[in-house]
Design a protein around this motif. Structure first.
Motif, PDB file in Angstrom:
ATOM      1  N   GLU A  93       0.838  -1.202   0.000  1.00 61.45           N
ATOM      2  CA  GLU A  93       0.000   0.000   0.000  1.00 61.45           C
ATOM      3  C   GLU A  93       0.871   1.248   0.000  1.00 61.45           C
ATOM      4  O   GLU A  93       1.850   1.326   0.731  1.00 61.45           O
ATOM      5  N   LEU A  95       0.554   5.234   0.814  1.00 61.94           N
ATOM      6  CA  LEU A  95      -0.333   6.071   1.611  1.00 61.94           C
ATOM      7  C   LEU A  95       0.161   7.518   1.619  1.00 61.94           C
ATOM      8  O   LEU A  95       1.332   7.767   1.883  1.00 61.94           O
ATOM      9  N   ARG A 100      -5.726  17.541   7.590  1.00 58.92           N
ATOM     10  CA  ARG A 100      -7.156  17.794   7.390  1.00 58.92           C
ATOM     11  C   ARG A 100      -7.600  18.921   8.298  1.00 58.92           C
ATOM     12  O   ARG A 100      -7.554  18.799   9.526  1.00 58.92           O
ATOM     13  N   ILE A 108      -4.436   9.765   6.905  1.00 58.93           N
ATOM     14  CA  ILE A 108      -4.319   8.996   5.679  1.00 58.93           C
ATOM     15  C   ILE A 108      -5.753   8.608   5.349  1.00 58.93           C
ATOM     16  O   ILE A 108      -6.364   7.801   6.063  1.00 58.93           O
ATOM     17  N   GLY A 109      -6.313   9.258   4.347  1.00 58.22           N
ATOM     18  CA  GLY A 109      -7.728   9.071   4.047  1.00 58.22           C
ATOM     19  C   GLY A 109      -8.579   9.569   5.198  1.00 58.22           C
ATOM     20  O   GLY A 109      -8.468  10.710   5.614  1.00 58.22           O
ATOM     21  N   GLU A 110      -9.406   8.686   5.752  1.00 59.65           N
ATOM     22  CA  GLU A 110     -10.279   9.044   6.868  1.00 59.65           C
ATOM     23  C   GLU A 110      -9.708   8.621   8.220  1.00 59.65           C
ATOM     24  O   GLU A 110     -10.359   8.799   9.246  1.00 59.65           O
ATOM     25  N   THR A 111      -8.507   8.056   8.215  1.00 61.81           N
ATOM     26  CA  THR A 111      -7.920   7.512   9.442  1.00 61.81           C
ATOM     27  C   THR A 111      -6.766   8.377   9.919  1.00 61.81           C
ATOM     28  O   THR A 111      -5.900   8.762   9.134  1.00 61.81           O
ATOM     29  N   THR A 149      -4.364   4.068  -7.326  1.00 61.30           N
ATOM     30  CA  THR A 149      -5.800   4.376  -7.327  1.00 61.30           C
ATOM     31  C   THR A 149      -6.581   3.408  -8.178  1.00 61.30           C
ATOM     32  O   THR A 149      -6.104   2.667  -8.962  1.00 61.30           O
TER      33      THR A 149
END
Length: 149
Positions: A93, A95, A100, A108-111, A149
């Motif tokens: 992966e 990342l 945010r 990393i994304g929503e985490t 992606t």
């Protein structure tokens, strides 16, 4: 006490470093006119920045390298289905570390980033994984994320 550090990416020279005026602005809170910071204006009067500033997250990867906003991290996840005859599969992966504004933190994304650093179990799938390692950043290595992606 949290250590606050920055680095800059110079879009013109495609080089990662902190130019002296930015150092002065960050460390000594000295006012710098926009042209010293590489700010230019286009035909419509919209300003463009020459430098992208990246903040230190306060965390380090598995080899002790500081993790900054805009860094690309790599880890592997070992996927296995319990009770299945399917062999284990290792998936890599890539990342991207982002700040945010809506949560005032590094994600990393929503985490949250701290859910990945130092982890040996993936927080989403509960599969075994390796700790993250900084392998580049979004300015020098954007192709790493394009393939992901």
């Amino acid at each position: 006490m949290r250590k606050i550090k920055f680095r800059a990416w110079d879009k013109a020279t495609k080089n990662g470093w902190i130019p002296k005026p930015i150092k002065q602005m960050i460390y000594f809170n000295v006012y710098c006119p926009p042209e010293y910071l590489g700010v230019t204006y286009d035909e419509e009067g919209t300003w463009k920045r020459r430098f992208e500033i990246m903040q230190y997250t306060g965390l380090k990867d598995q080899v002790g390298e500081a993790i900054y906003e805009g860094d690309i991290l790599y880890r592997t996840v070992i996927i296995s289905l319990i009770g299945s005859d399917m062999p284990k599969r290792t998936v890599g992966e890539y990342l991207e570390v982002v700040f945010r504004d809506d949560y005032a933190g590094f994600f990393i994304g929503e985490t949250p980033l701290h859910g990945y650093v130092g982890a040996t179990v993936d927080i989403h799938t509960k599969c075994k994984c390796t700790d993250v390692e900084v392998i580049g950043n979004i300015y020098e290595n954007p192709e790493l994320l394009e393939d992901n992606t």
